[in-house]
Write a protein that holds these residues in place. Structure first.
Motif, PDB file in Angstrom:
ATOM      1  N   THR A  44       0.632  -1.264  -0.087  1.00  0.00           N
ATOM      2  CA  THR A  44      -0.068   0.075   0.044  1.00  0.00           C
ATOM      3  C   THR A  44       0.890   1.249   0.066  1.00  0.00           C
ATOM      4  OG1 THR A  44      -0.070  -0.053   2.327  1.00  0.00           O
ATOM      5  CG2 THR A  44      -1.814  -1.048   1.034  1.00  0.00           C
ATOM      6  N   THR A 126      -4.784   8.068  -3.530  1.00  0.00           N
ATOM      7  CA  THR A 126      -5.746   7.631  -4.525  1.00  0.00           C
ATOM      8  C   THR A 126      -4.970   7.725  -5.804  1.00  0.00           C
ATOM      9  OG1 THR A 126      -7.898   8.159  -3.131  1.00  0.00           O
ATOM     10  CG2 THR A 126      -7.967   8.016  -5.710  1.00  0.00           C
ATOM     11  N   TRP A 129      -2.182   5.115  -6.308  1.00  0.00           N
ATOM     12  CA  TRP A 129      -2.586   4.098  -6.511  1.00  0.00           C
ATOM     13  C   TRP A 129      -3.110   3.847  -7.894  1.00  0.00           C
ATOM     14  CZ3 TRP A 129      -5.928   2.281  -1.280  1.00  0.00           C
ATOM     15  CH2 TRP A 129      -4.873   2.164  -0.506  1.00  0.00           C
ATOM     16  N   GLN A 130      -3.896   5.022  -8.294  1.00  0.00           N
ATOM     17  CA  GLN A 130      -4.742   4.922  -9.674  1.00  0.00           C
ATOM     18  C   GLN A 130      -3.424   4.730 -10.627  1.00  0.00           C
ATOM     19  OE1 GLN A 130      -4.373   7.336 -12.288  1.00  0.00           O
ATOM     20  NE2 GLN A 130      -5.515   6.238 -13.731  1.00  0.00           N
ATOM     21  N   ASP A 134      -3.562   0.133  -8.670  1.00  0.00           N
ATOM     22  CA  ASP A 134      -3.991  -0.732  -7.565  1.00  0.00           C
ATOM     23  C   ASP A 134      -5.238  -0.175  -6.913  1.00  0.00           C
ATOM     24  OD1 ASP A 134      -1.790  -2.175  -7.580  1.00  0.00           O
ATOM     25  OD2 ASP A 134      -0.510  -1.013  -6.409  1.00  0.00           O
ATOM     26  N   LEU A 135      -6.184   0.466  -7.541  1.00  0.00           N
ATOM     27  CA  LEU A 135      -7.615   1.140  -6.978  1.00  0.00           C
ATOM     28  C   LEU A 135      -8.469  -0.208  -6.403  1.00  0.00           C
ATOM     29  CD1 LEU A 135      -8.613   3.623  -9.648  1.00  0.00           C
ATOM     30  CD2 LEU A 135      -7.622   4.195  -7.126  1.00  0.00           C
ATOM     31  N   HIS A 136      -7.909  -1.362  -6.672  1.00  0.00           N
ATOM     32  CA  HIS A 136      -8.632  -2.426  -5.995  1.00  0.00           C
ATOM     33  C   HIS A 136      -8.378  -2.472  -4.471  1.00  0.00           C
ATOM     34  CE1 HIS A 136      -5.017  -4.882  -5.953  1.00  0.00           C
ATOM     35  NE2 HIS A 136      -4.648  -4.211  -6.998  1.00  0.00           N
ATOM     36  N   LEU A 137      -7.358  -1.829  -4.017  1.00  0.00           N
ATOM     37  CA  LEU A 137      -6.985  -2.000  -2.537  1.00  0.00           C
ATOM     38  C   LEU A 137      -7.918  -1.354  -1.818  1.00  0.00           C
ATOM     39  CD1 LEU A 137      -3.210  -0.853  -2.845  1.00  0.00           C
ATOM     40  CD2 LEU A 137      -4.077  -3.302  -2.428  1.00  0.00           C
ATOM     41  N   TRP A 139     -11.072  -2.005  -1.978  1.00  0.00           N
ATOM     42  CA  TRP A 139     -12.091  -2.773  -1.345  1.00  0.00           C
ATOM     43  C   TRP A 139     -11.412  -4.243  -1.247  1.00  0.00           C
ATOM     44  CZ3 TRP A 139     -12.007  -0.546  -6.312  1.00  0.00           C
ATOM     45  CH2 TRP A 139     -12.042  -1.521  -7.354  1.00  0.00           C
ATOM     46  N   GLU A 140     -10.018  -4.289  -1.186  1.00  0.00           N
ATOM     47  CA  GLU A 140      -9.511  -5.897  -1.042  1.00  0.00           C
ATOM     48  C   GLU A 140      -8.470  -5.613   0.202  1.00  0.00           C
ATOM     49  OE1 GLU A 140      -7.630  -6.798  -4.536  1.00  0.00           O
ATOM     50  OE2 GLU A 140      -9.525  -7.326  -5.462  1.00  0.00           O
ATOM     51  N   HIS A 141      -7.916  -4.360   0.744  1.00  0.00           N
ATOM     52  CA  HIS A 141      -6.949  -4.286   1.727  1.00  0.00           C
ATOM     53  C   HIS A 141      -7.600  -3.464   2.713  1.00  0.00           C
ATOM     54  CE1 HIS A 141      -3.205  -3.312   3.737  1.00  0.00           C
ATOM     55  NE2 HIS A 141      -2.692  -4.291   2.881  1.00  0.00           N
TER      56      HIS A 141
END
Length: 330
Positions: A44, A126, A129-130, A134-137, A139-141
């Motif tokens: 992250t 944001t 991560w974009q 890695d924007l999936h973090l 809802w996944e992390h």
């Protein structure tokens, strides 16, 4: 106290800036590698280009600079703790009456800072991560999920209290309710970072425990049931409470179960010059407001004035040492 806060904030920002941008061998958190990228081992928190490095630096600086404001915004609302600090001789030497006299100003300033720095932190993360896909973090992390919850709650906590045009349009009950979202906000921050990766969880646990203990003590030691003498006037209600052994200054929270079981409202208290008893004047507000309902209820009959009230306090007020004249207080 404000100067002390400013110095500590600057030291925090300089340290995080150094540890974010320094050469790798200088800091355990990493730095520039081969002159073109920076990486911190957690998924992250890493950067693979100078653009991402700048965003990472902004997010880290804004995050770590929040530690002291989070503590101060909590302490300033721990009423019994502030009273205890102000009774200590060493505290008065160090801070004078800062927590008492400036406590509300500090709460406002630190709350606004948390709103700005927290938003900046979220934007920088944001964008980074974009850029990394890695924007999936979010809802996944755990870091992403807790951060998403926190940034959704943050404007609901800060904006209604800091923007005057919005604040005056909202009822006290709604503003108070939204401000209490700071509790789930604090819980979200506990899960935002692993305990071994930083101090945020420890800081937030300390804040929530401190605030919770202060509130429990307030309920246990200074919450009482009274049947006051109520004198109704066209403009409001004067409540005179039986003599008690506590202080008669500052302000109290009042609950009138016959009007609403859940609403507690703050009012300044003063001592009756003749009897020494604690008194409160509650001015009648707009129709359908809590104060208007209370006024109409007590004005209905003599029997209606013989009602039970719950009182919490008195607690220290930031205006307790104000110098008053016949026309103003300063």
């Amino acid at each position: 106290l404000k100067n002390i806060v400013a110095v500590l904030q600057l030291a925090c920002v300089l340290y995080i800036a150094w540890s974010s941008f320094a050469p790798l061998s200088w800091g355990e958190h990493g730095g520039s590698v081969d002159g073109n990228y920076h990486i911190i081992k957690r998924k992250t928190v890493m950067a693979l280009s100078w653009y991402q490095l700048v965003l990472l630096g902004v997010s880290r600086i804004s995050a770590y600079s929040l530690f002291l404001p989070l503590l101060l915004v909590t302490v300033s609302k721990c009423k019994l703790l502030v009273e205890a600090i102000n009774r200590m001789q060493w505290a008065n030497v160090l801070f004078a009456d800062a927590l008492n006299l400036e406590g509300h100003e500090i709460h406002i300033a630190m709350g606004n800072y948390i709103g700005v720095a927290g938003t900046l932190h979220a934007i920088a993360h944001t964008l980074r991560w974009q850029a990394q896909g890695d924007l999936h973090l979010f809802w996944e992390h755990a870091t992403g999920i807790s951060g998403f919850i926190a940034i959704l709650l943050l404007p609901l906590i800060v904006v209604p209290m800091s923007i005057e045009r919005i604040r005056v349009r909202l009822s006290y009950e709604l503003r108070k309710g939204l401000h209490l979202l700071s509790l789930p906000f604090g819980v979200a921050l506990i899960y935002h970072l692993d305990w071994k990766d930083g101090f945020l969880p420890q800081v937030m646990v300390a804040c929530l425990v401190m605030y919770g203990a202060d509130r429990l003590a307030l309920w246990a030691l200074r919450t009482h049931s009274y049947i006051p003498n109520a004198m109704v006037t066209p403009s409001g209600v004067l409540l005179t409470f039986p003599q008690h052994t506590g202080r008669v200054d500052g302000f109290i929270y009042i609950n009138a179960p016959h009007v609403s079981n859940w609403e507690w409202h703050p009012f300044s208290v003063f001592k009756c010059a003749e009897t020494g008893k604690m008194q409160v004047f509650i001015q009648k507000g707009k129709e359908e407001s809590w104060t208007a309902k209370l006024h109409d209820e007590l004005a209905a009959s003599d029997e209606a004035r013989n009602r039970q009230f719950w009182v919490q306090g008195p607690v220290v007020s930031p205006y307790i040492t104000a110098q008053c004249t016949t026309t103003s207080c300063s």
